[in-house]
Design an enzyme around this catalytic site. Structure first.
Site, mmCIF file in Angstrom:
data_model
loop_
_atom_site.group_PDB
_atom_site.id
_atom_site.type_symbol
_atom_site.label_atom_id
_atom_site.label_comp_id
_atom_site.label_asym_id
_atom_site.label_seq_id
_atom_site.Cartn_x
_atom_site.Cartn_y
_atom_site.Cartn_z
ATOM 1 N N GLY A 202 0.835 -1.202 -0.030
ATOM 2 C CA GLY A 202 0.088 0.161 -0.211
ATOM 3 C C GLY A 202 0.952 1.107 -0.006
ATOM 4 N N PRO A 204 2.538 4.977 1.001
ATOM 5 C CA PRO A 204 3.000 5.123 2.555
ATOM 6 C C PRO A 204 2.081 5.802 3.243
ATOM 7 C CG PRO A 204 4.345 6.092 0.666
ATOM 8 C CD PRO A 204 3.150 5.693 -0.192
ATOM 9 N N GLY A 205 1.829 5.483 4.596
ATOM 10 C CA GLY A 205 0.734 5.891 5.399
ATOM 11 C C GLY A 205 -0.623 5.360 5.207
ATOM 12 N N THR A 206 -0.524 4.333 4.622
ATOM 13 C CA THR A 206 -2.074 3.555 4.582
ATOM 14 C C THR A 206 -2.118 2.792 5.888
ATOM 15 O OG1 THR A 206 -0.888 1.905 3.178
ATOM 16 C CG2 THR A 206 -2.541 3.736 2.218
ATOM 17 N N GLY A 207 -1.255 2.576 6.729
ATOM 18 C CA GLY A 207 -1.541 1.887 7.830
ATOM 19 C C GLY A 207 -0.871 0.437 7.748
ATOM 20 N N LYS A 208 -0.175 0.235 7.239
ATOM 21 C CA LYS A 208 0.689 -1.182 6.871
ATOM 22 C C LYS A 208 1.293 -1.526 8.283
ATOM 23 C CE LYS A 208 3.301 0.076 3.509
ATOM 24 N NZ LYS A 208 2.954 1.356 3.295
ATOM 25 N N GLU A 425 -0.377 32.870 -10.018
ATOM 26 C CA GLU A 425 -1.190 32.166 -9.472
ATOM 27 C C GLU A 425 -2.553 32.420 -10.194
ATOM 28 O OE1 GLU A 425 -0.595 29.687 -7.817
ATOM 29 O OE2 GLU A 425 1.355 30.432 -7.480
ATOM 30 N N ASP A 500 6.380 23.774 -11.486
ATOM 31 C CA ASP A 500 5.321 23.496 -12.443
ATOM 32 C C ASP A 500 5.770 22.908 -13.832
ATOM 33 O OD1 ASP A 500 3.484 25.065 -11.017
ATOM 34 O OD2 ASP A 500 3.732 26.750 -12.155
HETATM 35 P P1 ADP Z 1 2.554 2.805 6.721
HETATM 36 O O1 ADP Z 1 3.354 1.819 7.652
HETATM 37 O O2 ADP Z 1 1.542 2.077 5.700
HETATM 38 O O3 ADP Z 1 3.263 3.526 5.906
HETATM 39 P P2 ADP Z 1 1.758 3.459 9.173
HETATM 40 O O4 ADP Z 1 1.019 2.308 9.565
HETATM 41 O O5 ADP Z 1 2.897 3.694 9.835
HETATM 42 O O6 ADP Z 1 1.666 3.475 7.659
HETATM 43 O O7 ADP Z 1 0.624 4.682 9.572
HETATM 44 C C1 ADP Z 1 1.001 5.688 10.371
HETATM 45 C C2 ADP Z 1 0.036 6.288 11.053
HETATM 46 O O8 ADP Z 1 -1.136 6.897 10.372
HETATM 47 C C3 ADP Z 1 -0.467 5.217 12.067
HETATM 48 O O9 ADP Z 1 0.040 5.088 13.117
HETATM 49 C C4 ADP Z 1 -1.852 5.795 12.234
HETATM 50 O O10 ADP Z 1 -2.090 6.682 13.439
HETATM 51 C C5 ADP Z 1 -2.401 6.625 10.922
HETATM 52 N N1 ADP Z 1 -3.244 5.489 10.213
HETATM 53 C C6 ADP Z 1 -2.663 5.279 8.877
HETATM 54 N N2 ADP Z 1 -3.686 4.392 8.534
HETATM 55 C C7 ADP Z 1 -4.553 4.236 9.405
HETATM 56 C C8 ADP Z 1 -6.069 3.701 9.472
HETATM 57 N N3 ADP Z 1 -6.404 2.991 8.412
HETATM 58 N N4 ADP Z 1 -6.860 3.854 10.451
HETATM 59 C C9 ADP Z 1 -6.105 4.572 11.589
HETATM 60 N N5 ADP Z 1 -4.931 5.249 11.547
HETATM 61 C C10 ADP Z 1 -4.307 5.198 10.595
HETATM 62 ZN ZN ZN Z 2 2.892 27.663 -10.462
#
Ligand code: ADP
Ligand code: ZN
Ligand code: MG
Length: 604
Positions: A202, A204-208, A425, A500
């Site tokens: 997934g 980045p930041g999707t909660g893996k 802009e 841009d």
């Molecule tokens: P990844 O490992 O996919 O890059 P993380 O698991 O480290 O992402 O997510 C970072 C933070 O974002 C988590 O600690 C949480 O606080 C928040 N977060 C991300 N996805 C979710 C989700 N589906 N539900 C709740 N919190 C989430």
């Molecule tokens: Zn611009």
């Protein structure tokens, strides 16, 4: 090192103090006067001497009035000498001559400092040795895994599926894994093989990472976690031995989950790097493969791994018996975003006016991590404003901060820069509003944020998963809006359009080589990884098409850009009055919000 220096300093001080003590104890009272034997004889004759102590040739004399003297005697015994000097025997007896053979207290006094010094030396050597040993231990633990371990129940912030919003399909899949861990017998009795590797994929930041921990929390098993990048930072050979340790540890604590975060750091396709092959990485990867193959069929350890670059993983990792289960974490849609926001706002003081649905609708493209960050920024903003509760205003204002970095109000533009930025802009906004397939303009601003001098914020009105060619073509024109406006108005260009133009050439190239949207080249894709790290691979792929195709691609890209430039130029020259109007307001007020902009555009 610093500590060692401190210890040495302390030892040195103690030593100083003790030797000072010795010096003082010797000189307690008056310093003894040295007298000759002749003087001693006359003192004895006068009956002034209370006692004489003989140590070797040295005499310590104490007089009746308490005064002390020292003297040196000749070779012969003191009594004999005194007799020779003609002292009467009863006087000699009265002088209380005491002979010590040198093994007495005096000897101790003379030897104690050396003993002390000797002890010090031993202590010091011992300390150095133990330091060395500690160093050794540290050096040895390089190999041992630095895994973070979460034991079930012991961790106060135990994470379960409740804490993860959205990613429904992924959760469903992982519930099965939880089942395997909790009652493996149910499955093995059926003859089913316990899955070995689960790969979470997934953006980045999707909660893996979060989800992997939630699986452990749900199953109530120990969770060993290590990040791929941590393997790489050490000396050659250490990564592999860490893998071995980690697997050993997990097996000992089975059932358990072993989590390799960011596995792409070690699991990249082998033999692609330009840098002479990364030996350490390959060894580590090989060791992971060996360990996974070495599991007994009934070993109840499940290896989970996470990556946001599944495309670069070594195929060997994805073979059956390794990471053969793949779980995809989707980017959150509007419902997921709402749910994620609710989770992260749970512990915060919220005003009644906060409507999560509205915030969710304004944050398309935000990941779970962005949303958690957003909730935090809103809380910080509310605290800074000394509010009792977080209101909707703080949430909405924080959206832009999370998207583009903090406002840089101190970064003041001078009059001319301000004018250029305003027209730039206004150009983006005007072109966007004049075309059919664009996202609505949400805000225009010439307040610097992050790196940008100004920005035009466009947000889709709904989540979309597919983009059309018309949308891309219009987007190219919008990207050029700023550049063209500067050129038309000032007949001069600035560096303000650099980013841009970067986006422009990337996007137009993607249109031709990835999306098959060029009529001339047709529905072919020329894979492109777009990262310097994979330069080696990209070069390899280039070989798949000829010089001729390469120049055709360049021509097509140039054509997309030229068409976009014409569109932008046409709009800006035709609607110059409108452009002036928008820029004028920007110079005056610095920002224009969505509603005001829409009103402005409706006006003739
Ligand atoms: P990844 O490992 O996919 O890059 P993380 O698991 O480290 O992402 O997510 C970072 C933070 O974002 C988590 O600690 C949480 O606080 C928040 N977060 C991300 N996805 C979710 C989700 N589906 N539900 C709740 N919190 C989430
Ligand atoms: Zn611009
Ligand atoms: Mg992560």
């Amino acid at each position: 090192m610093n500590q060692l220096a401190k210890q040495i300093a302390i030892i040195f001080l103690v030593f100083l103090a003790i030797s000072a003590m010795f010096t003082f104890s010797n000189s307690s009272g008056k310093k003894p006067e040295t007298v000759s034997i002749g003087q001693l004889v006359s003192q004895i004759n006068e009956g002034k001497v209370k006692s004489v102590k003989v140590t070797g040739d040295e005499l310590e004399i104490v007089l009746n009035d308490g005064a002390k003297e020292t003297s040196l005697k000749e070779q012969s015994s003191l009594t004999d000498s005194l007799k020779n000097y003609g002292v009467a025997p009863e006087k000699i007896a009265a002088a209380n001559i005491e002979v010590s053979d040198g093994s007495g207290k005096d000897f101790l006094v003379s030897i104690v400092p050396s003993i002390f010094f000797f002890l010090l030396l031993i202590g010091f050597v011992w300390m150095m040795l133990s330091r060395l040993q500690q160093g050794n231990v540290q050096a040895m633990s390089f190999g041992q895994s630095r895994a973070r371990i979460y034991w079930p129940g012991k961790d106060k912030n135990q994470i379960t599926f409740k804490d993860v919003a959205g990613v429904k399909e992924a959760k469903e899949e992982l519930k099965e894994i939880v089942d395997f861990l909790q009652s493996p017998k149910k499955f093995t009795d059926m003859g089913a093989r316990i899955p070995r590797g689960v790969l979470l994929m997934g953006s980045p930041g999707t909660g893996k990472t979060l989800l992997a921990r939630a699986v452990a929390g749900e199953a109530g098993v120990p969770f060993f976690s290590i990040s791929g990048s941590e393997f790489v930072e050490m000396f050659v050979g250490v990564g592999a031995s860490r893998v071995r340790d980690l697997f050993k540890m997990a097996k000992k604590n089975a059932p358990a989950i072993l989590f390799v975060d960011e596995i792409d750091a070690v699991g990249r396709q082998r033999g692609t790097g330009l840098g002479g092959g990364h030996d350490e990485r390959e060894q580590t990867l090989n060791q992971i493969l060996v360990e996974m193959d070495g599991f007994e069929t009934d070993t109840n350890v499940i290896v989970m791994a996470a990556t946001n670059r599944p495309d670069v993983l070594d195929p060997a990792l994805l073979r059956p018996g390794r990471f053969d289960r793949r779980v995809v974490l989707d980017d959150p849609d509007i419902n997921d975003r709402e749910a994620i926001l609710k989770i992260h706002a749970k512990a915060k003081h919220l005003d009644k006016d906060v409507i999560f649905r509205v915030i969710a609708s304004r944050t398309p493209g935000f990941s779970g991590a962005d949303l958690s960050n957003l909730a935090n920024e809103a809380a910080i903003l509310a605290a800074r404003r000394e509010k009792k509760k977080i209101t909707q205003t703080e949430f909405l204002e924080s959206i832009e901060k999370v998207m583009m970095g903090p406002e840089r109000k101190s970064h003041l533009l001078n009059e001319r820069e301000k004018k250029i930025a305003a027209y730039h802009e206004a150009g983006h906004a005007l072109v966007s509003a004049s075309l059919a397939h664009t996202d609505p303009v949400h805000k225009i601003s010439i307040i610097s944020r992050g790196k940008a001098a100004g920005y035009t914020l466009q947000l889709p009105s709904e989540d979309r998963y597919l983009k059309t060619k018309s949308e891309f073509v219009d987007q190219l024109a919008v990207l050029l809006g700023g550049f063209v406006a500067e050129k038309v108005v000032f007949s001069e260009l600035t560096t303000g359009a650099t980013s841009d133009l970067g986006k422009l050439s990337e996007l137009s190239r993607d249109l031709v080589t990835r999306y098959g949207m060029s009529d001339k080249i047709g529905p072919v894709t020329f894979a492109r990884t777009g990262e310097m790290v994979f330069l080696g691979r990209e070069l390899g792929e280039r070989i798949h098409y000829s010089e001729k195709i390469a120049s055709e691609i360049d021509n097509e890209v140039a054509k997309f850009i030229e068409d976009a430039r014409k569109t932008a130029e046409r709009i800006i020259t035709e609607r110059r009055k409108k452009l002036d109007e928008i820029a004028g307001i920007l110079i005056e007020k610095e920002t224009i919000e969505k509603e005001e902009f829409q009103k402005l555009m409706k006006k003739a």
